[in-house]
Design a protein around this motif. Structure first.
Motif, PDB file in Angstrom:
ATOM      1  N   ALA A   1      49.453 -10.608  -0.885  1.00 33.20           N
ATOM      2  CA  ALA A   1      49.829  -9.269  -0.398  1.00 33.20           C
ATOM      3  C   ALA A   1      51.331  -9.197  -0.151  1.00 33.20           C
ATOM      4  N   ARG A   2      51.874 -10.202   0.512  1.00 36.90           N
ATOM      5  CA  ARG A   2      53.298 -10.180   0.854  1.00 36.90           C
ATOM      6  C   ARG A   2      54.165 -10.273  -0.385  1.00 36.90           C
ATOM      7  N   ALA A   3      53.730 -11.084  -1.354  1.00 37.16           N
ATOM      8  CA  ALA A   3      54.507 -11.190  -2.597  1.00 37.16           C
ATOM      9  C   ALA A   3      54.543  -9.840  -3.313  1.00 37.16           C
ATOM     10  N   LEU A   4      53.418  -9.124  -3.234  1.00 31.00           N
ATOM     11  CA  LEU A   4      53.333  -7.815  -3.892  1.00 31.00           C
ATOM     12  C   LEU A   4      54.013  -6.721  -3.080  1.00 31.00           C
ATOM     13  N   GLY A   5      54.432  -7.091  -1.856  1.00 32.27           N
ATOM     14  CA  GLY A   5      55.083  -6.103  -0.995  1.00 32.27           C
ATOM     15  C   GLY A   5      54.115  -5.077  -0.438  1.00 32.27           C
ATOM     16  N   GLU A   6      52.864  -5.510  -0.317  1.00 25.69           N
ATOM     17  CA  GLU A   6      51.816  -4.607   0.189  1.00 25.69           C
ATOM     18  C   GLU A   6      51.355  -5.056   1.571  1.00 25.69           C
TER      19      GLU A   6
END
Lengths: 73, 73
Positions: free
Chosen positions: B57-62
């Motif tokens: 999630a964090r890598a996707l910026g979500e």
């Protein structure tokens, strides 16, 4: 002292469980998971899998996303 | 043929990854996870842990909850 991700998740599970007026044993019963496992999740000691995350959400009658609302981007 | 929970989750990860224009290798790089692991998640073959769910999630910026929005109560 900032919460770890697992502690943040566990705090949310406990909050939602208490809102239902359930004990950890009752949540365990509704999920089919062991009470000590539930205790470990709430204390932030468990890196639980997606399957157990969904079991807990569904037992609590919450949409699974609700268990992650305390996590910012 | 209804989707399994893991397939439903994997479909969401793929949807968000493609929206960023990333390959599985690029998502792997941004998460520190192995490309074959990412592929397995997207195919619904992985019961990933909370830690890896948050990494993705964090890598996707979500916000992490976004990865579970396709799951009803």
């Amino acid at each position: 002292m900032s919460l770890t991700d697992k502690q943040r998740f566990g705090r949310k599970v406990k909050q939602l469980r208490l809102a239902k007026g359930w004990t950890q044993e009752e949540l365990a019963e509704h999920t089919g998971l062991h009470p000590t496992y539930i205790g470990g999740v709430e204390r932030g000691e468990r890196n639980l899998g997606l399957d157990n995350l969904l079991k807990i959400a569904r037992a609590l009658g919450e949409p699974p996303a609700a268990l992650l609302l305390d996590f910012p981007k």
